[in-house]
Design an enzyme around this catalytic site. Structure first.
Site, PDB file in Angstrom:
ATOM      1  CB  ALA A  60      -0.895  -0.008   1.224  1.00  0.00           C
ATOM      2  N   GLY A 104       0.498  -5.007   0.794  1.00  0.00           N
ATOM      3  CA  GLY A 104      -0.628  -5.061  -0.136  1.00  0.00           C
ATOM      4  C   GLY A 104      -0.274  -5.805  -1.418  1.00  0.00           C
ATOM      5  CD  GLU A 107      -3.237  -7.985   2.555  1.00  0.00           C
ATOM      6  OE1 GLU A 107      -3.957  -9.001   2.510  1.00  0.00           O
ATOM      7  OE2 GLU A 107      -3.140  -7.236   3.543  1.00  0.00           O
ATOM      8  CD  GLU A 127       1.384  -5.341   5.598  1.00  0.00           C
ATOM      9  OE1 GLU A 127       2.307  -6.151   5.819  1.00  0.00           O
ATOM     10  OE2 GLU A 127       0.677  -5.389   4.579  1.00  0.00           O
TER      11      GLU A 127
HETATM   12  C1  LIG Z   1      -9.676  -1.997   5.510  1.00  0.00           C
HETATM   13  C2  LIG Z   1      -8.767  -2.300   4.454  1.00  0.00           C
HETATM   14  C3  LIG Z   1      -7.474  -1.696   4.557  1.00  0.00           C
HETATM   15  C4  LIG Z   1      -6.499  -2.188   3.625  1.00  0.00           C
HETATM   16  C5  LIG Z   1      -5.145  -1.665   3.980  1.00  0.00           C
HETATM   17  C6  LIG Z   1      -4.097  -2.421   3.340  1.00  0.00           C
HETATM   18  C7  LIG Z   1      -2.923  -2.517   4.226  1.00  0.00           C
HETATM   19  C8  LIG Z   1      -1.735  -2.903   3.456  1.00  0.00           C
HETATM   20  O1  LIG Z   1      -1.778  -3.506   2.447  1.00  0.00           O
HETATM   21  C9  LIG Z   1      -0.545  -2.478   4.145  1.00  0.00           C
HETATM   22  C10 LIG Z   1       0.650  -2.262   3.320  1.00  0.00           C
HETATM   23  O2  LIG Z   1       0.883  -2.719   2.251  1.00  0.00           O
HETATM   24  S1  LIG Z   1       1.693  -1.260   4.124  1.00  0.00           S
HETATM   25  C11 LIG Z   1       3.111  -1.213   3.105  1.00  0.00           C
HETATM   26  C12 LIG Z   1       3.958  -2.374   3.395  1.00  0.00           C
HETATM   27  N1  LIG Z   1       5.169  -2.246   2.638  1.00  0.00           N
HETATM   28  C13 LIG Z   1       6.320  -1.836   3.179  1.00  0.00           C
HETATM   29  O3  LIG Z   1       6.430  -1.548   4.347  1.00  0.00           O
HETATM   30  C14 LIG Z   1       7.437  -1.840   2.213  1.00  0.00           C
HETATM   31  C15 LIG Z   1       8.111  -0.543   2.224  1.00  0.00           C
HETATM   32  N2  LIG Z   1       9.196  -0.420   1.283  1.00  0.00           N
HETATM   33  C16 LIG Z   1      10.342  -1.091   1.337  1.00  0.00           C
HETATM   34  O4  LIG Z   1      10.547  -2.060   2.034  1.00  0.00           O
HETATM   35  C17 LIG Z   1      11.455  -0.557   0.484  1.00  0.00           C
HETATM   36  O5  LIG Z   1      11.134   0.786   0.203  1.00  0.00           O
HETATM   37  C18 LIG Z   1      11.672  -1.315  -0.857  1.00  0.00           C
HETATM   38  C19 LIG Z   1      12.242  -2.695  -0.545  1.00  0.00           C
HETATM   39  C20 LIG Z   1      10.419  -1.414  -1.622  1.00  0.00           C
HETATM   40  C21 LIG Z   1      12.691  -0.531  -1.727  1.00  0.00           C
HETATM   41  O6  LIG Z   1      13.867  -0.305  -0.994  1.00  0.00           O
HETATM   42  P1  LIG Z   1      15.039   0.629  -1.573  1.00  0.00           P
HETATM   43  O7  LIG Z   1      16.089   0.691  -0.503  1.00  0.00           O
HETATM   44  O8  LIG Z   1      15.416   0.168  -2.912  1.00  0.00           O
HETATM   45  O9  LIG Z   1      14.385   2.041  -1.792  1.00  0.00           O
HETATM   46  P2  LIG Z   1      13.695   3.010  -0.744  1.00  0.00           P
HETATM   47  O10 LIG Z   1      14.525   4.229  -0.615  1.00  0.00           O
HETATM   48  O11 LIG Z   1      13.295   2.306   0.474  1.00  0.00           O
HETATM   49  O12 LIG Z   1      12.350   3.348  -1.529  1.00  0.00           O
HETATM   50  C22 LIG Z   1      12.343   4.086  -2.746  1.00  0.00           C
HETATM   51  C23 LIG Z   1      11.230   5.112  -2.687  1.00  0.00           C
HETATM   52  O13 LIG Z   1       9.977   4.429  -2.648  1.00  0.00           O
HETATM   53  C24 LIG Z   1       9.203   4.880  -1.534  1.00  0.00           C
HETATM   54  N3  LIG Z   1       8.382   3.768  -1.057  1.00  0.00           N
HETATM   55  C25 LIG Z   1       8.772   2.493  -0.876  1.00  0.00           C
HETATM   56  N4  LIG Z   1       7.741   1.756  -0.463  1.00  0.00           N
HETATM   57  C26 LIG Z   1       6.681   2.583  -0.390  1.00  0.00           C
HETATM   58  C27 LIG Z   1       5.336   2.413  -0.027  1.00  0.00           C
HETATM   59  N5  LIG Z   1       4.868   1.210   0.338  1.00  0.00           N
HETATM   60  N6  LIG Z   1       4.527   3.487  -0.061  1.00  0.00           N
HETATM   61  C28 LIG Z   1       4.979   4.694  -0.443  1.00  0.00           C
HETATM   62  N7  LIG Z   1       6.257   4.924  -0.797  1.00  0.00           N
HETATM   63  C29 LIG Z   1       7.086   3.875  -0.767  1.00  0.00           C
HETATM   64  C30 LIG Z   1      10.235   5.324  -0.519  1.00  0.00           C
HETATM   65  O14 LIG Z   1       9.703   6.211   0.415  1.00  0.00           O
HETATM   66  C31 LIG Z   1      11.280   5.963  -1.412  1.00  0.00           C
HETATM   67  O15 LIG Z   1      10.774   7.230  -1.745  1.00  0.00           O
HETATM   68  P3  LIG Z   1      11.780   8.466  -1.937  1.00  0.00           P
HETATM   69  O16 LIG Z   1      12.527   8.564  -0.643  1.00  0.00           O
HETATM   70  O17 LIG Z   1      10.890   9.621  -2.186  1.00  0.00           O
HETATM   71  O18 LIG Z   1      12.673   8.082  -3.072  1.00  0.00           O
END
Ligand SMILES: CCCCCCCC(=O)CC(=O)SCCNC(=O)CCNC(=O)[C@H](O)C(C)(C)COP(=O)(O)OP(=O)(O)OC[C@H]1O[C@@H](n2cnc3c(N)ncnc32)[C@H](O)[C@@H]1OP(=O)(O)O
Ligand SMILES: NC(=O)C1=CN([C@@H]2O[C@H](COP(=O)(O)OP(=O)(O)OC[C@H]3O[C@@H](n4cnc5c(N)ncnc54)[C@H](O)[C@@H]3O)[C@@H](O)[C@H]2O)C=CC1
Length: 728
Positions: A60, A104, A107, A127
């Site tokens: 998400a 998500g 999911e 999460e």
């Molecule tokens: C009643 C019904 C309700 C339904 C609700 C549904 C609930 C859900 O479904 C809950 C969820 O999904 S919550 C999200 C769970 N996902 C995460 O925690 C993964 C987060 N991301 C990562 O692990 C790393 O960014 C990742 C491994 C992906 C990449 O790592 P890197 O080290 O290569 O790069 P990062 O610097 O971390 O990321 C690059 C840019 O992407 C942004 N970003 C990453 N994941 C995001 C995400 N999930 N949402 C928004 N932005 C996200 C990150 O902030 C970064 O942005 P910038 O700093 O601007 O470049």
């Protein structure tokens, strides 16, 4: 956002929301439209979902979370509605996974009827680290694939699994080689109908006989190891509901537990932390000196000088990241001891199954121990970790300057000393930088990198890149005495020593801090890092400032000083290593801290000698005094330009001192308390403790507090007065 195309009888829907395919409202709507279009087209027999770019999906879109109503809205398209459309579709849906498939994203994959992945893919529900749970039925669906125990472990820990592991668990149907899209389309063409058991809501949870026992054991572990956190407990309860309730009731329970978390202060703190960690790595000094444009020097070989507590851990961090290390000690006896330290750290890794014995042996092959500093002449980067003594460090850097090739980066692990003063001893100040590791250096995730007035952008880029390579979370700060970490921590711990001088005992203070969420009370931390280390730092600073520090010192330049720590040092109590410090330990190097009446006597005698009347001090006062003192100093760091944004200070406390993630960090904590209240309490303490200058409120804090607005953290630095500080 979601691109639709047809390859023969297969509809391919590509998730496209760079960089991580976060499932924003727009992407979810696009996905929903794509699946419906495929359902409506009679020529289409099956559907493939695939990610564009580096990942399937990171889950998400966390940036949309503050609008809880959007995430959970029953109107419009949510993850749940698109999930229902996918699951109930009569045409087989295949998720084709590469990169990460998180939250998500997983999911969506679990709503799909089949899942394929490339070997390098990672799947998981992270999460819990955001203070929530997999709220689109993930807590009810994953157990139906992998059983209660594995689902519980994955969801409560938030740790991802590799594709081979996911295949073994049954999450994946197949791992494919070669082009993922081609393989997925080929696979989809072989499918005609959706068997009943491919819709997970129809499937019972397998292997759930011992669910009650596993639940109780896990709950006890969470309460012990993640004290204070509510998300792991709700995650656990939600997974348990998959066993105890039919699917339709289980998802209702999941929703209730999800909402409890989503509206909690803890989730706000944990989600703030996700973004603050990323913001902290984005350093910016000027248009030509910043993380976007500045190039690093590749570090292929490194040197470490000093193989004591820190040097040995630093060497391990480099070695285990594949960087060959030349380790220099002052003599062969210390070198031998250092090598043994390194071996014992690595052996610990073998014991914990983080590496095999043969991997450990391979790592030791790239370690070159020596007592000759000249052996460092051709390495790319050197990290010095000798005693905290300016003269010694200056002599060493001057030698390195003569010995090393011109572009070698020279780093110091000093915890307090001014980088400019060390750089001055070389003819290449642009190559000199601080790399402040935290003990134990091979474990603690923070690396506080410190630039001086002459440090070049290339040097900064090099240490920031290296930090990531060795799996650290880097923050860049400017040089001053103690930088951000020790400067703020100093005020925090000093205030707690005053609290002991006024009435509480060290174990009473530590209990309060641990209840607040700190992993260890400050006096246990002191024992761990060494009472002698703190003593040496205070002495060094006294010498630098031209005063004499003794156990009778009560004031320094009119400032209150508490000498109890010096009396503990004088009694030969250097902390855990000697088996006694603020506490008594089971043995030298032992971990079991026990209250020691001798320490209480030292404290009580100290108070008697000074004629101090001890008093009862409330928990609220203890927390306010240590946290607000640190927060005020945090604002001063911002005013002085030592830190450039509050997120840096918070990241330092989260990863250097284990500040509870659910509180976001001290600056975020301040925002939750309210800056007006923080400011007023600081003024109150200043009135009561006028001889302590850390109670003079920072001007920046004052301006924000008096603005009459609830200023968001992202705007705090706009209130920065012109950088001035008499305390630098
Ligand atoms: C009643 C019904 C309700 C339904 C609700 C549904 C609930 C859900 O479904 C809950 C969820 O999904 S919550 C999200 C769970 N996902 C995460 O925690 C993964 C987060 N991301 C990562 O692990 C790393 O960014 C990742 C491994 C992906 C990449 O790592 P890197 O080290 O290569 O790069 P990062 O610097 O971390 O990321 C690059 C840019 O992407 C942004 N970003 C990453 N994941 C995001 C995400 N999930 N949402 C928004 N932005 C996200 C990150 O902030 C970064 O942005 P910038 O700093 O601007 O470049
Ligand atoms: N102990 C801690 O918790 C932390 C310490 N630091 C800093 O790291 C540095 C090292 O601290 P520790 O590892 O705790 O000290 P330590 O006393 O455990 O180790 C220092 C090592 O340097 C060696 N050494 C001294 N002079 C040398 C020379 N000329 N050439 C080669 N080796 C030499 C000593 O033999 C000793 O093994 C200090 O600057 C300290 O302030 C930074 C963060 C945390």
């Amino acid at each position: 956002m979601a691109e639709y195309k047809e390859i023969d009888s297969v509809a391919v829907i590509e998730l496209k929301n760079p960089p991580a395919n976060a499932l924003s409202k727009a992407l979810v709507t696009g996905l929903n439209n794509g699946v419906k279009r495929a359902i409506d087209n009679p020529r289409i027999k099956s559907i493939v979902l695939i990610g564009n770019g580096q990942h399937f999906s990171a889950g998400a879109d966390i940036t949309e979370f503050p609008r809880v109503a959007d995430v959970t809205s029953k109107q419009g398209v949510s993850l749940l509605t698109v999930g229902d459309v996918i699951e109930s579709c009569n045409k087989p849906v295949v998720s084709a996974i590469h990169g990460v498939c998180f939250g998500g994203g997983l999911e969506i994959a679990l709503f799909s009827h089949y899942r394929l992945a490339v070997q390098s893919a990672k799947l998981g529900f992270p999460e819990v680290s955001l203070g929530i749970l997999p709220g689109a039925n993930g807590t009810q669906r994953l157990p139906r694939v992998v059983g209660f125990e594995v689902a519980m472990d994955m969801i409560v820990s938030g740790k991802p699994v590799s594709a081979p592991q996911a295949l073994q668990y049954g999450i994946l149907d197949k791992i494919v080689d070669g082009d993922l899209l081609t393989a997925a389309v080929q696979f989809a063409k072989t499918l005609n109908t959706v068997p009943h058991d491919r819709r997970l809501k129809n499937v019972p949870v397998p292997n759930s006989e011992n669910a009650n026992k596993h639940f109780e054991e896990k709950l006890a572990k969470i309460k012990q190891k993640q004290r204070g956190y509510i998300a792991p407990i709700n995650c656990l309860k939600a997974v348990k509901a998959s066993v105890d309730l039919p699917y339709s009731e289980g998802v209702t329970k999941e929703f209730q537990l999800f909402m409890e978390l989503m509206s909690s202060a803890q989730a706000r703190g944990q989600q703030y932390s996700f973004f603050s960690e990323r913001a902290a790595t984005k350093w910016y000094l000027s248009a030509s000196k910043n993380y976007k444009v500045s190039k690093d020097i590749p570090v292929k070989t490194a040197g470490v000088i000093g193989a004591g507590t820190m040097g040995s851990g630093i060497a391990v961090s480099l070695l285990t990241s594949g960087i060959p290390v030349i380790l220099v000690e002052q003599d062969s006896k210390n070198l031998e001891r250092g090598i043994e330290l390194i071996k014992s750290i690595l052996q610990g890794g073998v014991k914990l199954k983080r590496m095999t014995q043969s991997q450990m042996n391979q790592i030791l092959q790239i370690l070159q121990p020596t007592t000759k500093i000249e052996d460092l002449q051709s390495v790319d980067l050197i990290i010095e970790a000798v005693f905290e003594n300016l003269k010694l460090k200056q002599e060493l850097f001057s030698k390195l300057d003569k010995i090393c090739k011109r572009d070698t980066v020279l780093c110091s692990n000093t915890s307090t000393l001014d980088i400019d003063k060390i750089a001055k001893s070389t003819s290449r100040p642009e190559k000199v930088v601080g790399t402040h590791f935290f003990a134990p250096a091979h474990i603690m995730p923070l690396l506080e990198n410190v630039y001086g007035n002459h440090t070049s952008a290339e040097t900064i880029a090099t240490v920031m890149k290296l930090s990531k390579k060795i799996r650290k979370i880097p923050v860049l700060v400017k040089t001053c005495h103690g930088f951000v970490a020790n400067r703020t921590f100093f005020e925090y711990s000093q205030e707690l020593r005053f609290v002991v001088e006024e009435g509480l005992l060290p174990n009473e203070v530590d209990d309060i801090l641990e209840d607040f969420g700190m992993p260890m009370g400050v006096f246990k931390v002191n024992d761990l890092s060494g009472i002698d280390v703190g003593w040496r730092i205070r002495q060094e600073q006294a010498i630098a400032n031209g005063f004499n520090l003794t156990t009778n010192t009560r004031y320094i330049n009119g400032e209150r000083y508490c000498a109890i720590a010096d009396k503990i040092f004088q009694a030969g109590r250097y902390g855990r290593k000697t088996g006694k410090g603020w506490y008594q330990y089971d043995k030298p190097g032992g971990r079991v801290a026990m209250v020691d009446p001798n320490v209480n006597n030292i404290i009580l005698n100290h108070c008697k000698e000074l004629g101090l009347t001890r008093r009862k001090i409330s928990t609220q006062e203890v927390i306010e005094r240590c946290m607000f003192a640190a927060i005020n100093e945090g604002f001063r760091c911002l005013e002085d330009g030592i830190a450039s944004k509050p997120e840096e200070i918070d990241t330092i406390w989260l990863h250097g001192f284990g500040f509870p993630r659910y509180r976001g960090g001290p600056m975020f904590y301040a925002s939750q308390v309210g800056l007006r209240k923080v400011y007023e309490r600081i003024k109150y303490y200043q009135k009561h403790f006028p001889e302590t200058s850390h109670w003079i409120a920072s001007e920046m804090l004052q301006r924000i507090a008096e603005s009459g607005r609830n200023v968001p953290i992202s705007e705090w630095t706009k209130f920065n007065p012109t950088p001035t500080s008499s305390r630098l």
